[in-house]
Design a protein around this motif. Structure first.
Motif, PDB file in Angstrom:
ATOM      1  N   GLN A  85       0.848  -1.186   0.000  1.00 50.35           N
ATOM      2  CA  GLN A  85       0.000   0.000   0.000  1.00 50.35           C
ATOM      3  C   GLN A  85       0.885   1.238   0.000  1.00 50.35           C
ATOM      4  OE1 GLN A  85      -2.682  -1.877   3.524  1.00 50.35           O
ATOM      5  NE2 GLN A  85      -3.058   0.285   3.123  1.00 50.35           N
ATOM      6  N   CYS A 101      -5.464  -2.694   3.080  1.00 48.92           N
ATOM      7  CA  CYS A 101      -5.822  -3.413   1.885  1.00 48.92           C
ATOM      8  C   CYS A 101      -5.520  -4.896   2.118  1.00 48.92           C
ATOM      9  CB  CYS A 101      -5.001  -2.878   0.711  1.00 48.92           C
ATOM     10  SG  CYS A 101      -5.263  -3.724  -0.843  1.00 48.92           S
ATOM     11  N   CYS A 161      -3.195   0.342  -3.716  1.00 54.76           N
ATOM     12  CA  CYS A 161      -2.895  -0.998  -3.244  1.00 54.76           C
ATOM     13  C   CYS A 161      -2.621  -1.909  -4.429  1.00 54.76           C
ATOM     14  CB  CYS A 161      -4.055  -1.559  -2.431  1.00 54.76           C
ATOM     15  SG  CYS A 161      -3.761  -3.243  -1.837  1.00 54.76           S
ATOM     16  N   TRP A 200     -10.804  -3.473   1.115  1.00 49.96           N
ATOM     17  CA  TRP A 200     -10.375  -2.336   1.933  1.00 49.96           C
ATOM     18  C   TRP A 200     -11.050  -2.446   3.295  1.00 49.96           C
ATOM     19  CZ3 TRP A 200      -6.343   0.530   1.495  1.00 49.96           C
ATOM     20  CH2 TRP A 200      -5.809   0.854   0.236  1.00 49.96           C
TER      21      TRP A 200
END
Lengths: 111, 112
Positions: free
Chosen positions: A6, A91, A23, A34
């Motif tokens: 990320q 993520c 991500c 997420w």
């Protein structure tokens, strides 16, 4: 050879701004997620994409918009940032319903 | 409402002791998973137990699942300082194989 990465790791910005978090996963997984982790460490899912299609869309303000340009990427755009958006955003990815692999998080601080 | 309450919220033990964490949930599940989170890092998957399983082992980890009580426990035997982390249970409902519902987590401190 990071599996789920990320960027940025830290994000400090003013209220009202618009920001994006990116991500990427190199695991070949077909599903990406997420999550938001608040100051009490409570983790809650926000969105999930499977093969670029949105499959989970929790009760999240319209200011949050995910975008998946391909299976390996899932970005999160946030408009008009508010103080309450301060959190750590994670993520994750998985292959179908297999256990999820998480990135190291993006720490968002709203001034 | 969120499901997954964990207790204790925090646990402090001496290296070498066993650590037990409990998780309760509210609805029927397909499976239950345990994750570890080191400070400043993402979650790492530890073990998955399916709804038709009662016990599972992985190294020093032992997980039990009681679907009649809607509860699970994670036992870490012979703890090490490196086990210091937050531990989360997460459930997957039968109708939604992709969605993890996380518990509130247990913060474990293993003192050397």
């Amino acid at each position: 050879d990071t599996a789920v990465s990320q960027t940025p790791k830290y994000l400090v910005t003013q209220m009202g701004n618009d920001k994006s978090i990116k991500c990427e996963q190199n695991l070949g997984h077909d599903t990406m997620y997420w999550y938001k982790q608040d100051s009490k460490k409570f983790l809650k899912i926000m969105f999930s994409y499977n093969n670029k299609e949105l499959i989970i869309n929790e009760t999240v303000p319209n200011r949050f918009s995910p975008k998946s340009p391909d299976k390996a990427h899932l970005n999160l755009h946030i408009n008009s940032l508010e103080l309450g958006d301060s959190a750590v955003y994670f993520c994750a990815s998985s292959q179908d319903s297999q256990p999820q692999h998480f990135g190291d998080g993006t720490r968002l601080s709203i001034l | 409402s969120q499901q997954g309450e964990e207790d204790p919220q925090a646990l402090s033990i001496q290296e070498g002791e066993n650590a037990t964490m409990n998780c309760s949930y509210k609805t029927s599940i397909n499976n239950l998973q345990w994750y570890r989170q080191n400070s400043g890092r993402g979650l790492v998957h530890l073990i998955l137990i399916r709804s038709n399983e009662r016990e599972k082992h992985s190294g020093r980890l032992r997980v039990t699942l009681d679907t009649s009580k809607k509860s699970s426990s994670l036992l870490i035997t012979a703890s090490r300082a490196a086990d210091t982390a937050s531990y989360f249970c997460a459930t997957v409902k039968g109708d939604s194989s992709y969605k993890l519902i996380f518990g509130s987590g247990t913060r474990l401190l293993v003192r050397p």
